[in-house]
Design an enzyme around this catalytic site. Structure first.
Site, short mmCIF file in Angstrom:
data_model
loop_
_atom_site.label_atom_id
_atom_site.label_comp_id
_atom_site.label_asym_id
_atom_site.label_seq_id
_atom_site.Cartn_x
_atom_site.Cartn_y
_atom_site.Cartn_z
N ARG A 22 11.87 -28.08 -8.52
CA ARG A 22 10.68 -27.29 -8.87
C ARG A 22 10.10 -27.76 -10.22
NH1 ARG A 22 11.19 -21.11 -8.00
NH2 ARG A 22 11.58 -21.96 -5.94
N THR A 77 14.96 -7.43 -3.21
CA THR A 77 15.64 -6.23 -2.73
C THR A 77 17.08 -6.60 -2.39
OG1 THR A 77 13.54 -5.49 -1.81
CG2 THR A 77 15.51 -4.38 -1.01
N GLU A 144 3.69 -7.64 -15.32
CA GLU A 144 2.55 -8.50 -14.98
C GLU A 144 1.75 -7.85 -13.84
OE1 GLU A 144 1.37 -11.35 -16.48
OE2 GLU A 144 -0.16 -10.50 -15.18
N LEU A 146 -1.09 -9.33 -12.47
CA LEU A 146 -1.96 -10.28 -11.76
C LEU A 146 -1.73 -10.19 -10.26
CD1 LEU A 146 -0.35 -12.94 -10.48
CD2 LEU A 146 -0.11 -13.50 -12.87
N ALA A 147 -2.77 -10.49 -9.49
CA ALA A 147 -2.62 -10.58 -8.04
C ALA A 147 -2.72 -12.04 -7.65
CB ALA A 147 -3.70 -9.76 -7.34
N LYS A 203 4.57 -0.19 -13.87
CA LYS A 203 4.41 -1.30 -12.92
C LYS A 203 4.71 -0.83 -11.50
CE LYS A 203 3.83 -5.18 -11.08
NZ LYS A 203 4.06 -6.57 -11.20
N LYS A 250 -9.87 -2.00 2.05
CA LYS A 250 -10.15 -2.85 3.20
C LYS A 250 -9.00 -2.74 4.19
CE LYS A 250 -12.15 -6.05 5.64
NZ LYS A 250 -12.99 -5.49 6.69
N GLY A 254 -2.01 -4.95 7.81
CA GLY A 254 -0.87 -4.48 7.02
C GLY A 254 -0.77 -5.26 5.73
N CYS A 259 5.45 -8.00 -3.73
CA CYS A 259 5.60 -6.86 -4.64
C CYS A 259 5.56 -5.48 -3.98
CB CYS A 259 4.50 -6.89 -5.68
SG CYS A 259 4.68 -8.26 -6.81
N GLN A 261 6.04 -3.84 -1.02
CA GLN A 261 7.17 -3.23 -0.32
C GLN A 261 8.41 -3.12 -1.22
OE1 GLN A 261 7.81 -3.68 3.74
NE2 GLN A 261 9.95 -4.24 3.57
N ARG A 425 -8.28 -8.55 10.37
CA ARG A 425 -8.84 -8.38 9.03
C ARG A 425 -10.30 -7.91 9.07
NH1 ARG A 425 -5.17 -8.83 4.66
NH2 ARG A 425 -3.46 -10.11 5.38
C1 UDX Z 1 -0.09 -7.00 -6.07
C2 UDX Z 1 -0.84 -6.20 -7.14
O1 UDX Z 1 -2.23 -6.15 -6.80
C3 UDX Z 1 -0.65 -6.84 -8.51
O2 UDX Z 1 -1.24 -6.04 -9.51
C4 UDX Z 1 0.85 -6.98 -8.78
O3 UDX Z 1 1.05 -7.65 -10.00
C5 UDX Z 1 1.53 -7.73 -7.66
O4 UDX Z 1 1.26 -7.11 -6.40
P1 UDX Z 1 -0.55 -9.25 -4.72
O5 UDX Z 1 0.62 -8.84 -3.90
O6 UDX Z 1 -0.57 -10.64 -5.25
O7 UDX Z 1 -0.70 -8.28 -5.99
O8 UDX Z 1 -1.90 -9.08 -3.86
P2 UDX Z 1 -2.88 -7.86 -3.53
O9 UDX Z 1 -4.26 -8.35 -3.70
O10 UDX Z 1 -2.52 -6.63 -4.25
O11 UDX Z 1 -2.68 -7.67 -1.96
C6 UDX Z 1 -1.46 -7.18 -1.40
C7 UDX Z 1 -1.59 -7.02 0.09
O12 UDX Z 1 -2.45 -5.94 0.42
C8 UDX Z 1 -2.18 -8.24 0.82
O13 UDX Z 1 -1.47 -8.46 2.02
C9 UDX Z 1 -3.60 -7.84 1.08
O14 UDX Z 1 -4.14 -8.50 2.20
C10 UDX Z 1 -3.44 -6.35 1.34
N1 UDX Z 1 -4.67 -5.59 1.07
C11 UDX Z 1 -5.19 -5.52 -0.18
C12 UDX Z 1 -5.31 -4.95 2.12
O15 UDX Z 1 -4.86 -5.00 3.26
N2 UDX Z 1 -6.45 -4.25 1.86
C13 UDX Z 1 -6.99 -4.16 0.61
O16 UDX Z 1 -8.04 -3.48 0.47
C14 UDX Z 1 -6.35 -4.81 -0.44
#
Ligand code: UDX
Length: 446
Positions: A22, A77, A144, A146-147, A203, A250, A254, A259, A261, A425
């Protein structure tokens, strides 16, 4: 860390990991080979790498040289013992703490970046302060938010940065040191200081609330389908209420990702540990609704295809848990595929960023069937041009932009009739598809 390095040229950032492969990828001259795909990341890395950003496997040296250490190891987990399937496995965190304790020769600030259950900092502090060599450690929590897919943008322009620390003079000083790092590009009013436990719990709570919104709208998608309502219209109407807001409404097949779950299960486990069973049940329902949504979508495909998908070719578009990432952890696509494979469907899978090895690894990990069976029933392709020939159905599982650009008329000509499209979607133009002749289903559209 790359963003910190890019924004703070006066700070030396050393990223260390035991995994040589890595680290080599992070050092690769070809920026397309970085281990993570994130829009904008290659530019950030190339800006700072070799200047004040290094990647190496020299962990001990980096620990000794550092004033501040960010622990960013994974906290999956638990798959064994007490809390199996629920609690966070803190093995890697503890190993880090022990290594830091063993090799440190000067005082350091330790920053928990991994998402952890409440009160983990206390355990870290215990381990670190038991070395007896006089070195002092301050432990901060800096979760953190961020997404993925928007990571660089989120880091450059965060809604807030949260710093948890001990409310003692030494603790305040450590918090200020981390505050000063972020202040190089984040406005002061967005940098919040709190105590360690509130920070750790924030968090888990943020992720639980976000996931709850998705599960809430997904629960209503089922009702919309049954009643000829349109879930996106409902989301638009409620999103205009400033108290509710329009984001995270949206409906989808699923939520996935590393993060949501994991963190909710962690929260549920914590609540049970403290005897708060009603609270635990309340949050657990967010996960159960998400499982229902994935299962429901797969069942919809099966029942629509005349109750059998045995030997039928079904094209899955998308494998990543969301667009603009190659991350597949907990992706809904994995579970939808698994249901369909259990009904002996033949799957052809296309995702613009996910490799075939990853798709097979995800399916093998479930252990539902043998590796050989997974390979005989599933074909993963790099190019989506030829995949629709003789297919019974197409299902959209990730909302990649390129799926909206598909020439559906020519796809229709290649498929068996009746030709079905299942949009998990709700990103495709159903009227256009129906006009071509497709039989269509989109999540939440009655
Ligand atoms: C998430 C949190 O947003 C972030 O703050 C944290 O640090 C980590 O977990 P992430 O998992 O990267 O981030 O993506 P996120 O945009 O939150 O989406 C998570 C899941 O929810 C995806 O599968 C997404 O497709 C789904 N989702 C999100 C929906 O189905 N509908 C929505 O409106 C938003």
């Amino acid at each position: 860390m790359s963003v910190i390095a890019a924004k703070c040229p006066h700070i030396q950032v050393h990223v260390v990991d035991l995994n040589e492969k890595r680290i080599a990828a992070w050092n690769d001259a070809d920026l397309d080979k970085l281990p993570i795909y994130e829009p904008g990341l290659a530019g950030i890395v190339s800006q700072a790498r070799g200047r004040n950003l290094t990647f190496s496997t020299n962990v001990d040296q980096a620990i000794q040289d550092a004033d501040m250490i960010f622990i960013s190891v994974n906290t999956p987990t638990k798959t064994y013992g007490i809390g199996k399937g629920m609690a966070a496995d803190l093995k890697y965190i503890e190993l880090c703490a022990r290594q830091i304790a063993a090799v440190s020769k000067s005082d350091k600030i330790i920053v928990e970046k991994s998402t952890l259950p409440v009160r983990t900092a206390e355990a870290l502090k215990d381990i670190l302060s038991s070395t007896g060599n006089g070195v002092k450690f301050q432990v901060l929590s800096n979760p953190e938010f961020l997404a993925e897919g928007t990571a660089v943008e989120d880091l450059l322009n965060p809604d807030r940065v949260l710093i948890g620390g001990e409310r003692t003079p030494d603790g305040e000083e450590a918090m200020q040191a981390l505050h000063d790092v972020y202040q190089n590009w984040v406005p002061t009013e967005r940098i919040l200081k709190t105590n360690v436990w509130s920070s750790e719990l924030s968090k888990l709570t943020a992720n639980a609330f976000l996931a709850q919104r998705v599960s809430s709208i997904n629960s209503l998608s089922a009702l919309c389908e049954a009643t000829e309502a349109d879930v996106d219209e409902v989301a638009r109407a409620i999103g205009q209420d400033s108290r509710i807001g329009s984001k995270f409404l949206k409906s989808s097949v699923g939520f996935g990702g590393s993060c949501f779950q994991k963190d909710i299960l962690n929260l549920v486990y914590l609540c049970r540990t403290y005897g708060l069973n009603e609270v635990a049940d309340y949050w657990h329902q967010v996960i159960l609704m998400n499982d229902y949504q994935k299962r429901r979508f797969a069942q919809k495909i099966i029942s629509t295809l005349y109750n059998t998908v045995n030997g039928k070719k079904i094209v899955l578009l998308g494998w990543a848990f969301k667009k603009d990432t190659n991350d597949t952890r907990e992706s809904a696509a994995i579970y939808v595929a698994d249901y369909l494979l259990s009904e002996q469907a033949e799957l052809v899978i296309y995702d613009p960023k996910v490799t075939a090895e990853q798709v097979y690894a995800d399916l093998d990990y479930l252990n539902t069937r043998s590796e050989a069976e997974n390979r005989s029933l599933v074909t993963v392709v790099k190019d989506k041009k030829e995949i629709f020939d003789q297919a019974h159905a197409v299902a959209v599982l990730t909302e990649w932009e390129e799926f909206k650009e598909i020439e559906w008329k020519s796809v229709y000509e290649k498929m068996l009739k009746p030709a079905f499209v299942f949009d998990g979607r709700a990103i495709l133009d159903m009227e256009e598809l129906a006009g071509i002749g497709f039989k269509c289903f989109a999540i939440g559209k009655g």
